[in-house]
Enzyme design. Sequence first.
Site, mmCIF file in Angstrom:
data_model
loop_
_atom_site.group_PDB
_atom_site.id
_atom_site.type_symbol
_atom_site.label_atom_id
_atom_site.label_comp_id
_atom_site.label_asym_id
_atom_site.label_seq_id
_atom_site.Cartn_x
_atom_site.Cartn_y
_atom_site.Cartn_z
ATOM 1 C CB THR A 136 -0.907 0.014 1.255
ATOM 2 O OG1 THR A 136 -1.571 1.279 1.351
ATOM 3 C CG2 THR A 136 -0.098 -0.176 2.529
ATOM 4 C CE1 TYR A 165 -3.806 -1.951 4.855
ATOM 5 C CE2 TYR A 165 -3.499 0.305 4.085
ATOM 6 C CZ TYR A 165 -3.708 -1.035 3.819
ATOM 7 O OH TYR A 165 -3.830 -1.462 2.518
#
Length: 345
Positions: free
Chosen positions: A123, A147
């Site tokens: 990501t 995250y």
Amino acid sequence: MNESAKPSVLVTGGAGYIGSHAVLALRDAGWPVAVIDNLTTGFRFAVPDDVPLYEGDIEDGDLLARIFAEQGTRAIMHFAGSIVVPESVTDPLKYYHNNTVRSRALIEAAVKGGIPHFIFSSTAAIYGMPDVSAVSEATPPAPINPYGWSKLMTEQMLGDTAAAHPINFCVLRYFNVAGADPQARTGQSTAGATHLIKVAVEAALGKREHVSVYGTDYDTPDGTGVRDYIHVSDLTAAHVLALEALIEQPDRSLTMNCGYGRGFSVLEVLDAVDRVTNLTIDRRMEARRAGDSDSLISDPARIRSTLPWQPKHADLDTIIAHALAWERKLSELRADTAGVLGGNG
């Protein structure tokens, strides 16, 4: 690549949003493919009937060994994990477990099973809040939420593992994935999803009363967050090309951004949804969410120079139109099955 030379690929999280598109991309290109998914957020209907689906957890080494043996697995595409940034801030241990601990178990199983190729769904959140207008792979990682950290830790594990074992890998750092299969075979199906375009098309179809705009005081032209939106089918096409590259050069590993290199603000996206649907969505201005950055736009130079990647859907209105078509089909699917679709979203 010659059809007979294409090895079997195991897709983790293949009943989920991006994973199910990867399954279609592989299957359409003639790759043997199987899926492992625990169906906590995935859906059985997202996996084609002719693709083997193993319901289970990627921490289950015995199950993975059985899958590798039954399918002759030679490559893994790893999509399984948790992806909601604000939730990672409030429940960090869930993210370190799902995204890091479970990934470690999967990598270990791959090493034990002699799987030579591994593609990882990472990501742009690993970059945090970069002080550059377009983020390249040379931009230092600086996650600002669990995250991002959970994904960066897995990247590190892959690098260290490839240095010690006969495995090569490709890390693909996604920017904002959106849209749906152009043939409406699959799409974002999770109830309560937080992806902006998904939320906006739900609102356009009356499934939500409004769209919340989280933060209007960012350091951007209109004060709302700016993101680089990439069509999910273009993204998964890049995965197939990346796998070919790993096979062709087994001594090389790759890390690449996946984006178009153009950003749109939240308000620009909502304007585009209004334009595509010929409706006006109710917008509610809210406070910022924890862990969100002002702007994240990719520099896609490396992926374009490394892979023969030619995006086919690099247009915001097209992305929205495909998401809208899937949302309409999803309503029909749910009506037809009266709430008994596999997966609990």
